[in-house]
Design a protein around this motif. Structure first.
Motif, short mmCIF file in Angstrom:
data_model
loop_
_atom_site.label_atom_id
_atom_site.label_comp_id
_atom_site.label_asym_id
_atom_site.label_seq_id
_atom_site.Cartn_x
_atom_site.Cartn_y
_atom_site.Cartn_z
N TYR A 12 -66.63 29.31 7.72
CA TYR A 12 -67.52 29.67 8.80
C TYR A 12 -68.36 30.89 8.41
O TYR A 12 -69.56 30.92 8.61
CB TYR A 12 -66.71 29.94 10.07
N ASN A 13 -67.69 31.90 7.87
CA ASN A 13 -68.37 33.07 7.33
C ASN A 13 -67.41 33.74 6.35
O ASN A 13 -66.35 33.19 6.05
CB ASN A 13 -68.84 34.04 8.45
N GLN A 14 -67.74 34.92 5.85
CA GLN A 14 -66.89 35.54 4.83
C GLN A 14 -65.55 36.00 5.40
O GLN A 14 -64.63 36.31 4.64
CB GLN A 14 -67.61 36.71 4.17
N PHE A 15 -65.42 36.03 6.72
CA PHE A 15 -64.19 36.50 7.34
C PHE A 15 -63.33 35.38 7.92
O PHE A 15 -62.17 35.59 8.22
CB PHE A 15 -64.51 37.49 8.47
N LEU A 16 -63.90 34.18 8.11
CA LEU A 16 -63.20 33.12 8.81
C LEU A 16 -63.36 31.79 8.10
O LEU A 16 -64.48 31.34 7.84
CB LEU A 16 -63.74 33.00 10.25
N THR A 17 -62.23 31.16 7.80
CA THR A 17 -62.20 29.82 7.24
C THR A 17 -61.26 28.98 8.08
O THR A 17 -60.13 29.38 8.36
CB THR A 17 -61.71 29.83 5.78
#
Length: 94
Positions: free
Chosen positions: A12-17
């Motif tokens: 989703y972004n660099q903090f959330l997968t």
């Protein structure tokens, strides 16, 4: 947002997968791609090079909107595949 190579995770972004996406999710298709792939494609932040207008699907008033949408699309895809698989065979040639 982008899918991993094996399509079991959504970055989703660099903090959330988001991991553990079932392969059956991709069997529910809208034209030539799955519903999830369509949402990922349509819900990208993009800027038109000519006009400079930015299309940002994120909502200031509902920061979890896209994550909730992804969950709903996965659920609908899986349930639709389950329903279609349960339908009786019509006996038509393939």
């Amino acid at each position: 947002m982008k899918l991993s190579k094996d399509k079991t995770s959504l970055i989703y972004n660099q903090f959330l997968t988001l991991s553990g996406i079932p392969p059956e999710t991709y069997e529910y298709r809208l034209g030539n791609r799955s519903a999830l792939e369509w949402v990922i494609d349509q819900y990208q932040v993009s800027t038109d090079k000519r006009s400079g207008i930015t299309n940002d699907p994120n909502r200031e008033d509902d920061r979890e909107y896209i994550l909730r949408l992804i969950g709903q699309v996965i659920t609908v895809s899986l349930e639709t595949v389950k329903i279609v698989r349960s339908l009786p065979n019509l006996g038509l040639p393939e």
